[in-house]
Structure formats: C-alpha cells, structure tokens
Design an enzyme around this catalytic site. Sequence first.
Site: not given
Length: 281
Positions: A8-9, A154, A141, A11, A14-17
């Site tokens: 299960l992922i 952040y 990150s 987000g 878009s992007g990395i997800g």
Amino acid sequence: MTTPKTVLITGTSSGIGLATAIAAARAGWTTVATMRDLSKAENLLEAAAEHGVTDRIQVKRLDVVDPASIASCLDEVIAEHGRLDALVNNAGAGQFGTVELTSLDDFRNAMEVNYFGVVAATRAALPHLRAAQGRVITVTSVGGVVGQPFNEAYCAAKFAVEGFMESLAPVAATVGVDVTVIEPGAVASDFIANVGLDVPALLAAAGPYAPALEAYIARTRDIFTNAQTPAEAVTAIIDALTGDHPPFRVQTSDWARDFAATTLADLDGSAVQTLTNTWVR
C-alpha cells in the site's frame, strides 16, 4: 502458485508516489495506490496502461489525516487481498516560509500531514505487517536530517518522522518488521508546484527577510534545474521494498548522500540500529 505480495502506497497522484506505484507493480507486487482525491487518478491510470500493469494496480482513497479513511482502506485491502506485506508512506505536503511570517496553523497543518499522517498510517498497518513479516518504508527527505532556511515547518515535520522511525525500527524488528527511511534530495516533480509559491508576493511580504529569501529562492531554483527525476529516486524505494533486510536509512543520489553527510556520519543508520537493538534484546 505463490500469492503476490501486497504493498500500500500513500500519495500516488503524482511525483515519487506515482512512480513508486508503477515500479512496484512492474516488480510483480499487487499495488494499492492511494490518494486523498480520486479525481487526480488519471495520470496514474494512464501510466499503468502505458507500462502494462493496469491489472496489478488498484486505486483507493486514503486521507492520511483521517483515521477513519485509513482504517476503511486497510479493511478493504485485507478483505480483498488477505494480506499486507509493505506500507510505503509517501504522502506529504510542502510548507514554505519563516516562522515570523508563518501562522501557527500553518505549522500545525504541516505536522498533521507530514508527521501525524505517517504515524497514523504506520500504527494502523503494523498488525497486518507483523502477520506478513513485512516492512515499513517512509519517504522523508534530506530536509529530515539537515534543517533548511525558509522550510522550518516542513523540516521540523521531517525531523520528527526520522526520529519516530529511528526509534520504532529496533522495536519493529523484534516482531519481524523492517523499517527504512528514504531520503531524496531535490526531485523534479509536481511537489514543488503543489506548494503554490507566488514568489513576487512572498518577496513583497517578506519585510526584513526579503534579501535572504531572494537569495534562497535563487539557489533553490538552480538546484532543481539538475534535480533527479521521480523514476530515478524510486530505484532506492524499490530496492528497499524487494531486498533482503534493507538498511534503515537510504539516500537516493550521490548529491543526497553528500548533503546528508554534513550531519550524518552513520549514513545507512547501521551504527545507531546496532546500538539500539541491544536495548530491546
């Protein structure tokens, strides 16, 4: 036949997800790709068709700041697939600005999505991951190990995630669950656009911070000119998903490793994990 493993992922719009969902499906995993707003699933579905993995990707709604949404999604996954072998915590949101010019609500919102959302999803998934002897993979990150100007909210949230996962890892290992954090550097994705920065307005409102802000924005634009693509960053995630006992901490590029090394001498987390594992065994 061996039942395909299920991941299960969060987000994945878009992007990395999105790239992770495609890569996991291509690696043979049953992939539950989740997102808060299902109206944003089009790009993922198009990519799945392009790569021939539509039959291995299932899109579901999951809002990491809503515990009921997390529970409902996990109940569906277990009912439909009978197992959960991995959770990839990827959902997140940017928050740009310095503390004097940022509201407390903005700080709380950043923590809610980037930190408490990770805690909630991990907490709900762990009973299923214990049963499968699975793993938790969390996209943090380099901003979780090196604080960065105008990213106080952040980075604070990402530092919190790193501390949570580093503390959880030795405990989870005693019940057969591996924990890994993935630390990307600059990644060319919609994440930057999604922060919604109006640079002229920011500079106009920055007051005494305007010169520092202008310098920071110029430097950041230069870095993102040569940023990794999401597909390149995803290689580290798939290695952590499919490898035997991946390290606790993984950077996604040479640049990210060099940057993290300004704070971390223990780049893969093995020294800390070797130490703290002795505290629970």
